[in-house]
Design a protein around this motif. Structure first.
Motif, PDB file in Angstrom:
ATOM      1  N   HIS A 195       0.819  -1.246   0.077  1.00  0.00           N
ATOM      2  CA  HIS A 195      -0.032  -0.113   0.000  1.00  0.00           C
ATOM      3  C   HIS A 195       0.991   1.156  -0.050  1.00  0.00           C
ATOM      4  O   HIS A 195       0.361   2.276   0.003  1.00  0.00           O
ATOM      5  CB  HIS A 195      -0.857  -0.153   1.375  1.00  0.00           C
ATOM      6  CG  HIS A 195      -1.860  -1.344   1.181  1.00  0.00           C
ATOM      7  ND1 HIS A 195      -2.944  -1.236   0.592  1.00  0.00           N
ATOM      8  CD2 HIS A 195      -1.953  -2.383   1.830  1.00  0.00           C
ATOM      9  CE1 HIS A 195      -3.649  -2.324   0.803  1.00  0.00           C
ATOM     10  NE2 HIS A 195      -2.821  -3.162   1.569  1.00  0.00           N
ATOM     11  N   PHE A 196       2.094   0.937   0.075  1.00  0.00           N
ATOM     12  CA  PHE A 196       3.164   2.292   0.156  1.00  0.00           C
ATOM     13  C   PHE A 196       4.306   2.254  -0.734  1.00  0.00           C
ATOM     14  O   PHE A 196       4.588   1.298  -1.182  1.00  0.00           O
ATOM     15  CB  PHE A 196       3.499   2.292   1.609  1.00  0.00           C
ATOM     16  CG  PHE A 196       2.588   2.662   2.782  1.00  0.00           C
ATOM     17  CD1 PHE A 196       2.397   4.026   3.009  1.00  0.00           C
ATOM     18  CD2 PHE A 196       1.841   1.647   3.204  1.00  0.00           C
ATOM     19  CE1 PHE A 196       1.463   4.465   3.952  1.00  0.00           C
ATOM     20  CE2 PHE A 196       0.916   1.836   4.181  1.00  0.00           C
ATOM     21  CZ  PHE A 196       0.609   3.201   4.617  1.00  0.00           C
ATOM     22  N   ASN A 197       4.865   3.458  -1.046  1.00  0.00           N
ATOM     23  CA  ASN A 197       6.102   3.677  -1.807  1.00  0.00           C
ATOM     24  C   ASN A 197       7.069   3.513  -0.553  1.00  0.00           C
ATOM     25  O   ASN A 197       7.199   4.287   0.164  1.00  0.00           O
ATOM     26  CB  ASN A 197       6.138   4.964  -2.423  1.00  0.00           C
ATOM     27  CG  ASN A 197       5.462   4.679  -3.709  1.00  0.00           C
ATOM     28  OD1 ASN A 197       5.630   3.636  -4.572  1.00  0.00           O
ATOM     29  ND2 ASN A 197       4.991   5.862  -4.435  1.00  0.00           N
ATOM     30  N   ILE A 198       8.059   2.470  -0.766  1.00  0.00           N
ATOM     31  CA  ILE A 198       8.987   2.384   0.601  1.00  0.00           C
ATOM     32  C   ILE A 198      10.267   2.220  -0.163  1.00  0.00           C
ATOM     33  O   ILE A 198      10.718   1.219  -0.907  1.00  0.00           O
ATOM     34  CB  ILE A 198       8.803   1.187   1.262  1.00  0.00           C
ATOM     35  CG1 ILE A 198       7.127   1.170   1.873  1.00  0.00           C
ATOM     36  CG2 ILE A 198       9.885   1.008   2.385  1.00  0.00           C
ATOM     37  CD1 ILE A 198       7.007  -0.029   2.558  1.00  0.00           C
ATOM     38  N   ASN A 199      10.915   3.487  -0.003  1.00  0.00           N
ATOM     39  CA  ASN A 199      12.314   3.513  -0.614  1.00  0.00           C
ATOM     40  C   ASN A 199      13.303   3.860   0.572  1.00  0.00           C
ATOM     41  O   ASN A 199      13.728   5.154   0.553  1.00  0.00           O
ATOM     42  CB  ASN A 199      12.433   4.539  -1.942  1.00  0.00           C
ATOM     43  CG  ASN A 199      13.707   4.378  -2.474  1.00  0.00           C
ATOM     44  OD1 ASN A 199      14.651   3.496  -2.049  1.00  0.00           O
ATOM     45  ND2 ASN A 199      14.065   5.398  -3.324  1.00  0.00           N
ATOM     46  N   CYS A 200      13.449   3.142   1.366  1.00  0.00           N
ATOM     47  CA  CYS A 200      13.990   3.438   2.878  1.00  0.00           C
ATOM     48  C   CYS A 200      14.966   2.143   3.341  1.00  0.00           C
ATOM     49  O   CYS A 200      14.321   1.084   3.440  1.00  0.00           O
ATOM     50  CB  CYS A 200      12.801   3.945   3.641  1.00  0.00           C
ATOM     51  SG  CYS A 200      13.292   3.597   5.287  1.00  0.00           S
ATOM     52  N   ASP A 201      15.952   2.291   3.421  1.00  0.00           N
ATOM     53  CA  ASP A 201      16.879   1.055   3.848  1.00  0.00           C
ATOM     54  C   ASP A 201      16.401   0.734   5.150  1.00  0.00           C
ATOM     55  O   ASP A 201      16.604  -0.434   5.587  1.00  0.00           O
ATOM     56  CB  ASP A 201      18.510   1.498   3.665  1.00  0.00           C
ATOM     57  CG  ASP A 201      19.082   1.473   2.346  1.00  0.00           C
ATOM     58  OD1 ASP A 201      18.206   1.300   1.464  1.00  0.00           O
ATOM     59  OD2 ASP A 201      20.289   1.817   2.382  1.00  0.00           O
ATOM     60  N   SER A 202      16.236   1.766   6.068  1.00  0.00           N
ATOM     61  CA  SER A 202      15.980   1.372   7.357  1.00  0.00           C
ATOM     62  C   SER A 202      14.714   0.595   7.268  1.00  0.00           C
ATOM     63  O   SER A 202      14.696  -0.555   8.173  1.00  0.00           O
ATOM     64  CB  SER A 202      15.564   2.624   8.242  1.00  0.00           C
ATOM     65  OG  SER A 202      16.723   3.453   8.353  1.00  0.00           O
ATOM     66  N   SER A 203      13.876   0.694   6.656  1.00  0.00           N
ATOM     67  CA  SER A 203      12.619  -0.186   6.363  1.00  0.00           C
ATOM     68  C   SER A 203      12.715  -1.636   5.815  1.00  0.00           C
ATOM     69  O   SER A 203      12.108  -2.615   6.362  1.00  0.00           O
ATOM     70  CB  SER A 203      11.544   0.547   5.468  1.00  0.00           C
ATOM     71  OG  SER A 203      10.813   1.639   6.053  1.00  0.00           O
ATOM     72  N   GLY A 204      13.784  -1.604   4.828  1.00  0.00           N
ATOM     73  CA  GLY A 204      14.328  -2.977   4.346  1.00  0.00           C
ATOM     74  C   GLY A 204      14.955  -3.749   5.425  1.00  0.00           C
ATOM     75  O   GLY A 204      14.805  -4.728   5.629  1.00  0.00           O
ATOM     76  N   ILE A 205      16.070  -3.090   6.355  1.00  0.00           N
ATOM     77  CA  ILE A 205      16.737  -3.418   7.467  1.00  0.00           C
ATOM     78  C   ILE A 205      15.748  -4.316   8.327  1.00  0.00           C
ATOM     79  O   ILE A 205      15.667  -5.450   8.813  1.00  0.00           O
ATOM     80  CB  ILE A 205      17.461  -2.711   8.180  1.00  0.00           C
ATOM     81  CG1 ILE A 205      18.730  -2.449   7.397  1.00  0.00           C
ATOM     82  CG2 ILE A 205      18.195  -3.199   9.346  1.00  0.00           C
ATOM     83  CD1 ILE A 205      19.503  -1.069   7.547  1.00  0.00           C
TER      84      ILE A 205
END
Length: 240
Positions: free
Chosen positions: A172-182
């Motif tokens: 549901h979101f655009n997630i371009n964020c290394d913290s979120s991936g970690i």
């Protein structure tokens, strides 16, 4: 249609890097502030007033004749009546009452987000995981998952919760964020047994609370949807 964005802030010390003004900020302090907030409101607390100092907590408690609670470094803070354990707030005790709460990390982070101009703040824990995820998806607004950590250091359990949320709502979101991936990758490793994962990986908060004999608290705080309400900050109070 453009999807909203989602970022994960792994420590309060990094919050200044994010623009919180048009976002839903999810304050995360799994062990134990946001778990206690969910539990107390689920069990019928009228409202919770989060404050950032023990002194203010004591003063408001006297002025309003309400329950004062909080901890510093994992123990009940001097001058306060109760601590930061979900088990201290059963329905028969907390129903209909006002709780003034201060904690080492979580309530401090909430006030930092307010000072930066946050317009919507909710609190997240595994105990109210589904309510948080449902709200984020329904609102279609930008989101910052804000981890309280421990004295500005990143911690495992808050990161795990952020990862659980990312895994649940990512389509549901655009997630371009290394913290979120970690966070998401860590959660995938841990999700089958988060308690054992924290134990096996020597999580600092696991040690801190286990030293105080609080293993039961840790297990409780890692359980999904036991207090599935949405604590929402308005007029200086957290309410359902």
């Amino acid at each position: 249609m453009n999807k909203p964005t989602l970022y994960t802030c792994l420590s309060p010390a990094l919050l200044h890097l994010y623009d919180v003004r048009d976002c839903i900020v999810v304050v995360i302090d799994i062990l134990r502030a946001t778990s206690t907030i969910s539990t107390a409101l689920y069990n019928g607390a009228k409202e919770i007033i989060p404050v950032d100092s023990v002194e203010k907590c004591i003063r408001l408690g006297k002025e309003m004749a309400c329950i004062t609670a909080g901890e510093r470094d994992g123990k009940i803070a001097e001058g306060l009546q109760y601590g930061n354990s979900s088990f201290e707030y059963p329905r028969e005790f907390i129903q209909g009452k006002i709780l003034v709460l201060t904690t080492t990390n979580g309530t401090k982070l909430l006030h930092m987000a307010l000072a930066k101009g946050a317009t919507e703040i909710i609190t997240g824990s595994f105990l109210n995981f589904s309510a948080v995820c449902q709200h984020l998806v329904e609102m279609k607004r930008n989101v910052i998952l804000a981890c309280a950590g421990w004295k500005d250091k990143v911690n495992m359990e808050d990161t795990l919760f952020a990862g659980a949320v990312v895994s649940e709502v990512e389509q549901h979101f655009n997630i371009n964020c290394d913290s979120s991936g970690i966070a998401s990758n860590l959660y995938q490793l841990a999700k089958d047994d988060m308690y054992e994962f924290m134990k096996k990986n020597d999580a600092s908060h696991y040690h801190r609370l286990t030293k105080f004999g609080l293993e039961k608290d840790i297990r409780h705080c890692l359980t999904l949807d036991l207090a599935n309400v949405l604590p929402y900050y308005m007029n200086e109070r957290l309410v359902v």
